[in-house]
Every structure is written in C-alpha cells, then in structure tokens.
Design a protein around this motif. Structure first.
Motif, PDB file in Angstrom:
ATOM      1  N   VAL A 193      58.682  52.916 -50.526  1.00  0.00           N
ATOM      2  CA  VAL A 193      57.282  53.448 -49.635  1.00  0.00           C
ATOM      3  C   VAL A 193      56.148  52.658 -50.260  1.00  0.00           C
ATOM      4  CG1 VAL A 193      55.896  55.397 -49.382  1.00  0.00           C
ATOM      5  CG2 VAL A 193      58.840  55.780 -49.339  1.00  0.00           C
ATOM      6  N   LEU A 194      56.113  52.396 -51.314  1.00  0.00           N
ATOM      7  CA  LEU A 194      54.805  51.830 -51.858  1.00  0.00           C
ATOM      8  C   LEU A 194      54.840  50.488 -51.375  1.00  0.00           C
ATOM      9  CD1 LEU A 194      54.513  52.976 -55.568  1.00  0.00           C
ATOM     10  CD2 LEU A 194      53.167  53.676 -53.821  1.00  0.00           C
ATOM     11  N   ALA A 195      56.013  49.555 -51.625  1.00  0.00           N
ATOM     12  CA  ALA A 195      56.191  48.278 -50.893  1.00  0.00           C
ATOM     13  C   ALA A 195      56.113  48.155 -49.313  1.00  0.00           C
ATOM     14  CB  ALA A 195      57.693  47.885 -51.200  1.00  0.00           C
ATOM     15  N   GLN A 196      56.445  49.151 -48.505  1.00  0.00           N
ATOM     16  CA  GLN A 196      56.311  48.753 -47.246  1.00  0.00           C
ATOM     17  C   GLN A 196      54.948  49.175 -46.942  1.00  0.00           C
ATOM     18  OE1 GLN A 196      56.803  48.425 -43.496  1.00  0.00           O
ATOM     19  NE2 GLN A 196      58.409  48.037 -44.840  1.00  0.00           N
ATOM     20  N   MET A 197      54.306  50.198 -47.545  1.00  0.00           N
ATOM     21  CA  MET A 197      53.052  50.611 -47.127  1.00  0.00           C
ATOM     22  C   MET A 197      52.076  49.606 -47.820  1.00  0.00           C
ATOM     23  SD  MET A 197      53.548  52.992 -45.094  1.00  0.00           S
ATOM     24  CE  MET A 197      51.830  53.248 -44.629  1.00  0.00           C
ATOM     25  N   GLU A 198      52.314  48.705 -48.687  1.00  0.00           N
ATOM     26  CA  GLU A 198      51.615  47.870 -49.318  1.00  0.00           C
ATOM     27  C   GLU A 198      50.417  48.819 -50.066  1.00  0.00           C
ATOM     28  OE1 GLU A 198      49.861  44.971 -46.791  1.00  0.00           O
ATOM     29  OE2 GLU A 198      51.892  43.934 -46.308  1.00  0.00           O
ATOM     30  N   TRP A 199      50.915  49.916 -50.622  1.00  0.00           N
ATOM     31  CA  TRP A 199      50.136  50.633 -51.683  1.00  0.00           C
ATOM     32  C   TRP A 199      50.481  50.462 -52.956  1.00  0.00           C
ATOM     33  CZ3 TRP A 199      51.703  56.043 -49.046  1.00  0.00           C
ATOM     34  CH2 TRP A 199      50.921  56.081 -47.660  1.00  0.00           C
ATOM     35  N   GLN A 200      49.261  50.484 -53.893  1.00  0.00           N
ATOM     36  CA  GLN A 200      49.590  50.247 -55.219  1.00  0.00           C
ATOM     37  C   GLN A 200      50.131  51.542 -56.167  1.00  0.00           C
ATOM     38  OE1 GLN A 200      49.472  47.364 -57.063  1.00  0.00           O
ATOM     39  NE2 GLN A 200      49.166  46.687 -55.004  1.00  0.00           N
ATOM     40  N   SER A 201      49.395  52.722 -55.477  1.00  0.00           N
ATOM     41  CA  SER A 201      49.830  54.037 -55.901  1.00  0.00           C
ATOM     42  C   SER A 201      49.460  55.075 -54.863  1.00  0.00           C
ATOM     43  CB  SER A 201      49.208  54.447 -56.998  1.00  0.00           C
ATOM     44  OG  SER A 201      47.787  54.375 -56.860  1.00  0.00           O
ATOM     45  N   VAL A 202      49.686  56.097 -54.893  1.00  0.00           N
ATOM     46  CA  VAL A 202      49.315  57.408 -54.119  1.00  0.00           C
ATOM     47  C   VAL A 202      48.243  58.134 -54.569  1.00  0.00           C
ATOM     48  CG1 VAL A 202      50.213  59.327 -52.643  1.00  0.00           C
ATOM     49  CG2 VAL A 202      52.062  57.508 -53.098  1.00  0.00           C
ATOM     50  N   GLY A 203      47.076  57.962 -53.981  1.00  0.00           N
ATOM     51  CA  GLY A 203      46.107  58.481 -54.369  1.00  0.00           C
ATOM     52  C   GLY A 203      45.437  59.333 -53.274  1.00  0.00           C
ATOM     53  N   SER A 204      44.258  60.002 -53.270  1.00  0.00           N
ATOM     54  CA  SER A 204      43.595  60.763 -52.302  1.00  0.00           C
ATOM     55  C   SER A 204      43.816  60.376 -51.309  1.00  0.00           C
ATOM     56  CB  SER A 204      42.258  61.307 -52.701  1.00  0.00           C
ATOM     57  OG  SER A 204      41.435  60.349 -52.819  1.00  0.00           O
ATOM     58  N   GLU A 205      43.351  59.259 -50.729  1.00  0.00           N
ATOM     59  CA  GLU A 205      43.571  58.411 -49.413  1.00  0.00           C
ATOM     60  C   GLU A 205      44.946  58.397 -48.785  1.00  0.00           C
ATOM     61  OE1 GLU A 205      42.270  54.596 -46.948  1.00  0.00           O
ATOM     62  OE2 GLU A 205      41.297  54.715 -49.069  1.00  0.00           O
ATOM     63  N   GLN A 206      45.651  58.054 -49.526  1.00  0.00           N
ATOM     64  CA  GLN A 206      47.245  58.039 -49.149  1.00  0.00           C
ATOM     65  C   GLN A 206      47.909  59.286 -48.901  1.00  0.00           C
ATOM     66  OE1 GLN A 206      45.961  56.276 -51.847  1.00  0.00           O
ATOM     67  NE2 GLN A 206      45.905  54.257 -51.061  1.00  0.00           N
ATOM     68  N   LEU A 207      47.537  60.324 -49.871  1.00  0.00           N
ATOM     69  CA  LEU A 207      48.044  61.675 -49.626  1.00  0.00           C
ATOM     70  C   LEU A 207      47.414  62.314 -48.512  1.00  0.00           C
ATOM     71  CD1 LEU A 207      49.470  63.650 -51.029  1.00  0.00           C
ATOM     72  CD2 LEU A 207      47.573  64.706 -52.349  1.00  0.00           C
ATOM     73  N   GLN A 208      46.195  61.828 -48.164  1.00  0.00           N
ATOM     74  CA  GLN A 208      45.590  62.435 -46.715  1.00  0.00           C
ATOM     75  C   GLN A 208      46.396  62.075 -45.754  1.00  0.00           C
ATOM     76  OE1 GLN A 208      43.551  64.673 -46.340  1.00  0.00           O
ATOM     77  NE2 GLN A 208      43.532  64.583 -44.157  1.00  0.00           N
ATOM     78  N   SER A 209      46.886  60.718 -45.524  1.00  0.00           N
ATOM     79  CA  SER A 209      47.868  60.210 -44.593  1.00  0.00           C
ATOM     80  C   SER A 209      49.047  60.827 -44.545  1.00  0.00           C
ATOM     81  CB  SER A 209      47.999  58.625 -44.901  1.00  0.00           C
ATOM     82  OG  SER A 209      46.576  58.030 -44.710  1.00  0.00           O
ATOM     83  N   LEU A 210      49.561  61.332 -45.425  1.00  0.00           N
ATOM     84  CA  LEU A 210      50.906  61.753 -45.653  1.00  0.00           C
ATOM     85  C   LEU A 210      50.760  63.320 -45.237  1.00  0.00           C
ATOM     86  CD1 LEU A 210      52.073  60.525 -48.963  1.00  0.00           C
ATOM     87  CD2 LEU A 210      52.967  59.756 -46.823  1.00  0.00           C
ATOM     88  N   ARG A 211      49.704  63.993 -45.315  1.00  0.00           N
ATOM     89  CA  ARG A 211      49.265  65.357 -44.903  1.00  0.00           C
ATOM     90  C   ARG A 211      49.411  65.274 -43.468  1.00  0.00           C
ATOM     91  NH1 ARG A 211      47.361  69.449 -48.114  1.00  0.00           N
ATOM     92  NH2 ARG A 211      46.298  70.158 -46.456  1.00  0.00           N
ATOM     93  N   LYS A 212      48.561  64.124 -42.985  1.00  0.00           N
ATOM     94  CA  LYS A 212      48.827  64.191 -41.181  1.00  0.00           C
ATOM     95  C   LYS A 212      50.240  64.026 -40.833  1.00  0.00           C
ATOM     96  CE  LYS A 212      44.144  62.351 -40.929  1.00  0.00           C
ATOM     97  NZ  LYS A 212      43.335  60.920 -40.667  1.00  0.00           N
ATOM     98  N   LEU A 213      50.974  63.155 -41.681  1.00  0.00           N
ATOM     99  CA  LEU A 213      52.236  62.749 -41.305  1.00  0.00           C
ATOM    100  C   LEU A 213      53.050  63.892 -41.387  1.00  0.00           C
ATOM    101  CD1 LEU A 213      54.784  60.848 -40.409  1.00  0.00           C
ATOM    102  CD2 LEU A 213      55.005  60.582 -43.114  1.00  0.00           C
ATOM    103  N   ALA A 214      52.854  65.007 -42.229  1.00  0.00           N
ATOM    104  CA  ALA A 214      53.678  66.197 -42.260  1.00  0.00           C
ATOM    105  C   ALA A 214      53.694  67.033 -40.802  1.00  0.00           C
ATOM    106  CB  ALA A 214      53.115  67.038 -43.343  1.00  0.00           C
TER     107      ALA A 214
END
Length: 229
Positions: A193-214
């Motif tokens: 997931v981190l590699a595909q999304m090109e994220w270094q980690s899951v912070g507040s910004e990434q978590l917000q995107s995941l909440r929208k995905l939910a």
C-alpha cells in the motif's frame, strides 16, 4: 480509594509485560519457534514468571490471544456497543433497521477498522493473527469467538440490511467477507500500500483519504435489481 490502591500491583505489571512481549515475539517466531527464555528476556522479567502466572508457554500463548482481543476491543468496543444497543432497541419495538442507519454504522465501523489497520500498534496484532489464520490453534478460536466472529456478524447484519437480503444467506456472508478483505489489505499488504501510494507513512492527511475511501466502499453496496424493502 487512595492513589496507591489505584496503582497496578507488581503482579499486574509483570503479567502486562509478558503479554505485550509475547504478542510481539509469538507473532514474529510462532509458538514452536519461541522459547520461554526469549519471552522472559523480551519482557524483562524472571523466567519463572511464565509458569507462575500462566502455567507455561502454552498458557501464555492462549492468554496472549485473549490479550489481543482486549486490546482491539478498546478501539472498537464503544462503537460496537452503540450499534448493538440501537439494533436491540429497534427489535424490542418491532421495528426494522433502516438502510440509511446501516450505511451510517457500517461507514463508522469501516473507518475505525482502517484506522486500526494502518496504525503502528496493529503490527504485532497482524503478525499473531496471520499465523493463526495459516495454522489455527485454540488461540484462533479465542480470537474468532471473542472478536472476529462478532465483528463479522455485525457487518453481515448491516450489509444484509443495505442489500435487502437475509444476513444469514450465503450471498451476504460472501459479500461481507469480500468487504472485510477490502479493508484488511491496509494491514496485511501494508508495505505494498505504501509503495503503490508513494507514501512514506500514514499520517493525518493519508488517514483522511482512507476515511473517504471507507465511505466509498460502503456506497458501492447496493441491493440487486428487483430486491424490494
């Protein structure tokens, strides 16, 4: 009650140290690959603490599974109780859970679970559970009965309501498992997931995107054509 009485006693502290260490060590090495010396050293306690508090390595392993359930329950327990209470109130009044309410609760549940899956805290949980999925023992039975089964059944009730189908039907069971799989990937394939999304980690910004995905995942659940309320 005094502050001293409120403090955890030495036995509770020792048990907590062993359980926390065991969750990590067993998850990394499995039951057979873990020695009691590894466990005691990881926990920073005397080797004799394991038979004293848990009867031996096997007893500690089972207790670790129950400890895992309690740790996850801290995150989802309040929401689960809220959903159960709402459904029980409706059942007592002879009313049906509405699709809108089911979507609302399922979205909350999904957001919560994704948040848990991407957290650093869940890493040892995932290792332990994955090993039990591959080669189930009594520990899996404890985890399934204490947490996984009730959570899946709750999701099944909500999804069945949304699809306007019997929650006990084979189709709803399968749809529920597929739905759960869509969110479990964020832990079981965390590196991908981190590699595909090109994220270094899951912070507040990434978590917000995941909440929208939910919310989007729940929105994709629609009753088949011809199904009526």
């Amino acid at each position: 009650m005094s502050d001293e009485q409120n403090q955890p006693n030495r036995a509770e502290i020792t048990r907590e140290k062993l359980l926390a260490a065991a969750l990590d060590v067993f998850g990394r090495h499995g039951f057979d690959g873990t020695s009691t010396r590894q466990l005691s050293e990881a926990a920073g306690v005397n080797l004799q603490a394991i038979p004293y508090y848990f009867g031996g390595k096997e007893g500690l392993y089972i207790a670790t599974a129950e400890y895992l359930v309690s740790r996850i329950e801290r995150h989802v327990g309040a929401l689960r109780q809220q959903i159960v209470a709402h459904i029980m109130t409706l059942d007592a009044a002879g009313q049906m859970l509405t699709a809108d309410d089911a979507r609302h609760f399922l979205t909350q549940l999904t957001e919560t679970m994704i948040g848990i899956f991407v957290s650093k805290e869940s890493e040892p949980w995932a290792r332990f559970i994955t090993r039990e999925q591959m080669e189930p023992t009594e520990a899996f039975t404890r985890i399934y009965k204490g947490l996984m089964g009730p959570m899946i059944e709750m999701a099944r009730r909500l999804i069945g309501t949304i699809l306007r189908e019997d929650p006990a039907s084979e189709h709803v069971r399968l749809r529920t498992l597929a739905f759960v799989g869509n969110i479990m990937i964020f832990r079981l394939a965390h590196a991908a997931v981190l590699a595909q999304m090109e994220w270094q980690s899951v912070g507040s910004e990434q978590l917000q995107s995941l909440r929208k995905l939910a919310a989007e995942l729940v929105g994709l659940l629609e009753p088949a054509k011809g199904n009526t309320p």
